[in-house]
Design a protein around this motif. Structure first.
Motif, PDB file in Angstrom:
ATOM      1  N   LEU A  30       0.835  -1.203   0.000  1.00  0.00           N
ATOM      2  CA  LEU A  30       0.000   0.000   0.000  1.00  0.00           C
ATOM      3  C   LEU A  30       0.868   1.251   0.000  1.00  0.00           C
ATOM      4  O   LEU A  30       0.563   2.231  -0.699  1.00  0.00           O
ATOM      5  CB  LEU A  30      -0.919  -0.021   1.231  1.00  0.00           C
ATOM      6  CG  LEU A  30      -1.803   1.214   1.418  1.00  0.00           C
ATOM      7  CD1 LEU A  30      -2.782   1.348   0.254  1.00  0.00           C
ATOM      8  CD2 LEU A  30      -2.581   1.125   2.736  1.00  0.00           C
ATOM      9  N   HIS A  31       1.954   1.227   0.780  1.00  0.00           N
ATOM     10  CA  HIS A  31       2.857   2.368   0.809  1.00  0.00           C
ATOM     11  C   HIS A  31       3.457   2.635  -0.573  1.00  0.00           C
ATOM     12  O   HIS A  31       3.569   3.799  -0.992  1.00  0.00           O
ATOM     13  CB  HIS A  31       3.962   2.101   1.833  1.00  0.00           C
ATOM     14  CG  HIS A  31       5.003   3.183   1.880  1.00  0.00           C
ATOM     15  ND1 HIS A  31       4.779   4.413   2.462  1.00  0.00           N
ATOM     16  CD2 HIS A  31       6.291   3.217   1.394  1.00  0.00           C
ATOM     17  CE1 HIS A  31       5.853   5.168   2.341  1.00  0.00           C
ATOM     18  NE2 HIS A  31       6.787   4.461   1.698  1.00  0.00           N
ATOM     19  N   ARG A  32       3.815   1.599  -1.292  1.00  0.00           N
ATOM     20  CA  ARG A  32       4.387   1.764  -2.637  1.00  0.00           C
ATOM     21  C   ARG A  32       3.367   2.356  -3.597  1.00  0.00           C
ATOM     22  O   ARG A  32       3.701   3.229  -4.412  1.00  0.00           O
ATOM     23  CB  ARG A  32       4.876   0.419  -3.169  1.00  0.00           C
ATOM     24  CG  ARG A  32       6.133  -0.098  -2.471  1.00  0.00           C
ATOM     25  CD  ARG A  32       6.673  -1.309  -3.188  1.00  0.00           C
ATOM     26  NE  ARG A  32       6.989  -1.016  -4.576  1.00  0.00           N
ATOM     27  CZ  ARG A  32       7.375  -1.918  -5.480  1.00  0.00           C
ATOM     28  NH1 ARG A  32       7.450  -3.201  -5.121  1.00  0.00           N
ATOM     29  NH2 ARG A  32       7.666  -1.581  -6.711  1.00  0.00           N
ATOM     30  N   LEU A  34       0.756   4.263  -2.816  1.00  0.00           N
ATOM     31  CA  LEU A  34       0.499   5.664  -2.472  1.00  0.00           C
ATOM     32  C   LEU A  34       1.657   6.561  -2.878  1.00  0.00           C
ATOM     33  O   LEU A  34       1.459   7.737  -3.218  1.00  0.00           O
ATOM     34  CB  LEU A  34       0.237   5.788  -0.965  1.00  0.00           C
ATOM     35  CG  LEU A  34      -1.073   5.183  -0.455  1.00  0.00           C
ATOM     36  CD1 LEU A  34      -1.149   5.300   1.067  1.00  0.00           C
ATOM     37  CD2 LEU A  34      -2.271   5.887  -1.092  1.00  0.00           C
ATOM     38  N   ALA A  35       2.863   6.019  -2.827  1.00  0.00           N
ATOM     39  CA  ALA A  35       4.034   6.821  -3.197  1.00  0.00           C
ATOM     40  C   ALA A  35       4.004   7.233  -4.666  1.00  0.00           C
ATOM     41  O   ALA A  35       4.652   8.219  -5.054  1.00  0.00           O
ATOM     42  CB  ALA A  35       5.310   6.036  -2.891  1.00  0.00           C
ATOM     43  N   GLN A  36       3.233   6.485  -5.485  1.00  0.00           N
ATOM     44  CA  GLN A  36       3.141   6.837  -6.912  1.00  0.00           C
ATOM     45  C   GLN A  36       2.330   8.110  -7.134  1.00  0.00           C
ATOM     46  O   GLN A  36       2.435   8.740  -8.172  1.00  0.00           O
ATOM     47  CB  GLN A  36       2.507   5.677  -7.684  1.00  0.00           C
ATOM     48  CG  GLN A  36       3.344   4.406  -7.665  1.00  0.00           C
ATOM     49  CD  GLN A  36       2.633   3.246  -8.335  1.00  0.00           C
ATOM     50  OE1 GLN A  36       1.497   3.388  -8.802  1.00  0.00           O
ATOM     51  NE2 GLN A  36       3.294   2.097  -8.385  1.00  0.00           N
ATOM     52  N   PHE A  37       1.497   8.478  -6.095  1.00  0.00           N
ATOM     53  CA  PHE A  37       0.685   9.684  -6.236  1.00  0.00           C
ATOM     54  C   PHE A  37       1.427  10.940  -5.799  1.00  0.00           C
ATOM     55  O   PHE A  37       0.992  12.050  -6.081  1.00  0.00           O
ATOM     56  CB  PHE A  37      -0.602   9.551  -5.407  1.00  0.00           C
ATOM     57  CG  PHE A  37      -1.551   8.540  -5.954  1.00  0.00           C
ATOM     58  CD1 PHE A  37      -2.425   8.867  -6.989  1.00  0.00           C
ATOM     59  CD2 PHE A  37      -1.569   7.244  -5.454  1.00  0.00           C
ATOM     60  CE1 PHE A  37      -3.306   7.920  -7.484  1.00  0.00           C
ATOM     61  CE2 PHE A  37      -2.440   6.310  -5.953  1.00  0.00           C
ATOM     62  CZ  PHE A  37      -3.317   6.634  -6.978  1.00  0.00           C
ATOM     63  N   GLY A  38       2.502  10.777  -5.045  1.00  0.00           N
ATOM     64  CA  GLY A  38       3.259  11.943  -4.601  1.00  0.00           C
ATOM     65  C   GLY A  38       3.723  11.788  -3.171  1.00  0.00           C
ATOM     66  O   GLY A  38       3.713  10.689  -2.599  1.00  0.00           O
ATOM     67  N   THR A  39       4.105  12.887  -2.564  1.00  0.00           N
ATOM     68  CA  THR A  39       4.605  12.883  -1.193  1.00  0.00           C
ATOM     69  C   THR A  39       3.473  12.626  -0.222  1.00  0.00           C
ATOM     70  O   THR A  39       2.291  12.802  -0.558  1.00  0.00           O
ATOM     71  CB  THR A  39       5.245  14.237  -0.866  1.00  0.00           C
ATOM     72  OG1 THR A  39       4.246  15.251  -0.942  1.00  0.00           O
ATOM     73  CG2 THR A  39       6.382  14.548  -1.830  1.00  0.00           C
TER      74      THR A  39
END
Length: 340
Positions: A30-32, A34-39
């Motif tokens: 999930l963290h990976r 979300l990281a694609q959307f930005g900071t």
């Protein structure tokens, strides 16, 4: 003293590290994504209700509840208390034929296995009664004295085999006399149940049955097998006589009936159905029952406390949202706005 009545259930705790590992893997994925959307700051602005903490709190609650469920299944016990119990019961002595002829398969899966199944179902049906167990072939031996523990009785029944008695043959007289000696001196109904294929090689089964009648014990002879009979499997082949001829074992219903009638009892034939079991239960229900009072020590069960705590944790986990609570968030904003 604290103990677990079913400690083997604690092995289920080994599943907890697996669940934790799976949750960590899902959190990392999930963290990976979300990281694609930005900071993280941008994600919080794009998804105002997003919470990183709440999913982990819910998982922790569910994991704790699972742990408590496993501990509850292991039956935690603490302290000892005296338990007074009154039973209205009769005494039953069960004597099972374990001669080699009981290996014959004219009754499926075999005579001996059918005897074990019948005896176990009888114990389940007569849970309030005192039951003793003995075996016989060419000689008779007690296996278990009178007890009210159905679990102990079934354990001994499941261990019955043709090796339980070293001397082969079928001496029903010895079985009847031994069974008569296993009753207590209490004034209550007494039943001696003999499960056999009836191939009686003893001389005085009828006189032993008459002696039993004088003692006031009801005799029930339960026959196993068929009149056609079957060979007796022994290792790689069938049992043979001294002339090398294959032995065919047949149920001797006439002999079993004579023995039962000599004691004023009844003969029943065990088949694949429940007819004999129903008849026997009906006969036993007519015997005179007496109340016996016993006091014994028992461990105090503590699983109720674990159950209440587990239910509370599951309710909290169920009603907790993974996102921020909009009502709580709105009231919080108003409160801080008024203060400012």
């Amino acid at each position: 003293m604290f103990r677990f009545a079913n400690p083997e259930m604690l092995y289920l705790l080994l599943l907890l590290p697996v669940l934790i590992g799976a949750r960590l893997m899902l959190g990392w994925q999930l963290h990976r994504r979300l990281a694609q959307f930005g900071t993280p700051q941008l994600v919080r602005r794009l998804v105002p209700g997003f919470s990183r903490i709440r999913p982990w709190v819910k998982f922790s609650l569910a994991l704790t509840a699972t742990t408590l469920l496993i501990l509850m299944a292991a039956r935690p016990q603490y302290g000892v208390a005296e338990v007074d119990e009154t039973r209205v019961s009769i005494e039953i002595v069960l004597v099972v034929d374990v001669s080699n002829s009981m290996l014959a398969c004219d009754v499926q899966p075999s005579r001996l296995e059918r005897a074990r199944l019948f005896a176990s179902s009888l114990v389940d049906a007569q849970r309030n009664d005192k039951i003793a167990l003995a075996v016989f072939a060419g000689e008779a031996w007690p296996q278990m004295p009178l007890t009210t523990s159905s679990e102990a009785a079934k354990m001994f029944i499941n261990q019955l085999s043709t090796t339980s008695v070293s001397l082969q043959g079928t001496d029903m007289a010895k079985a009847i006399r031994l069974g008569g000696q296993m009753f207590s001196h209490e004034e209550t109904g007494k039943a001696l149940i003999v499960i056999t294929d009836g191939e009686n090689h003893g001389e005085d089964a009828l006189s032993a049955a008459q002696e039993l009648r004088e003692l006031g014990v009801s005799l029930y002879v339960l026959g196993l097998g068929t009149s056609q009979g079957a060979e007796i499997p022994m290792g790689e082949g069938s049992l043979t006589d001294k002339n090398g001829e294959v032995v065919v074992s047949r149920l001797d219903e006439a002999g079993c009936r004579r023995v039962a009638e000599a004691a004023g009892g009844k003969y029943l034939h065990i088949d694949q159905g429940e007819h004999a079991a129903n008849q026997l239960r009906n006969e036993l229900s007519q015997l005179r029952r007496t109340a016996t009072h016993t006091t014994y020590a028992a461990y105090n069960e503590q699983f109720v406390a674990f159950g209440v705590l587990t239910l509370l944790l599951l309710l909290i986990e169920f009603f907790m949202l993974e996102t921020k609570n909009p009502i709580y968030h709105r009231w919080g904003e108003r409160l801080f706005r008024q203060k400012s």
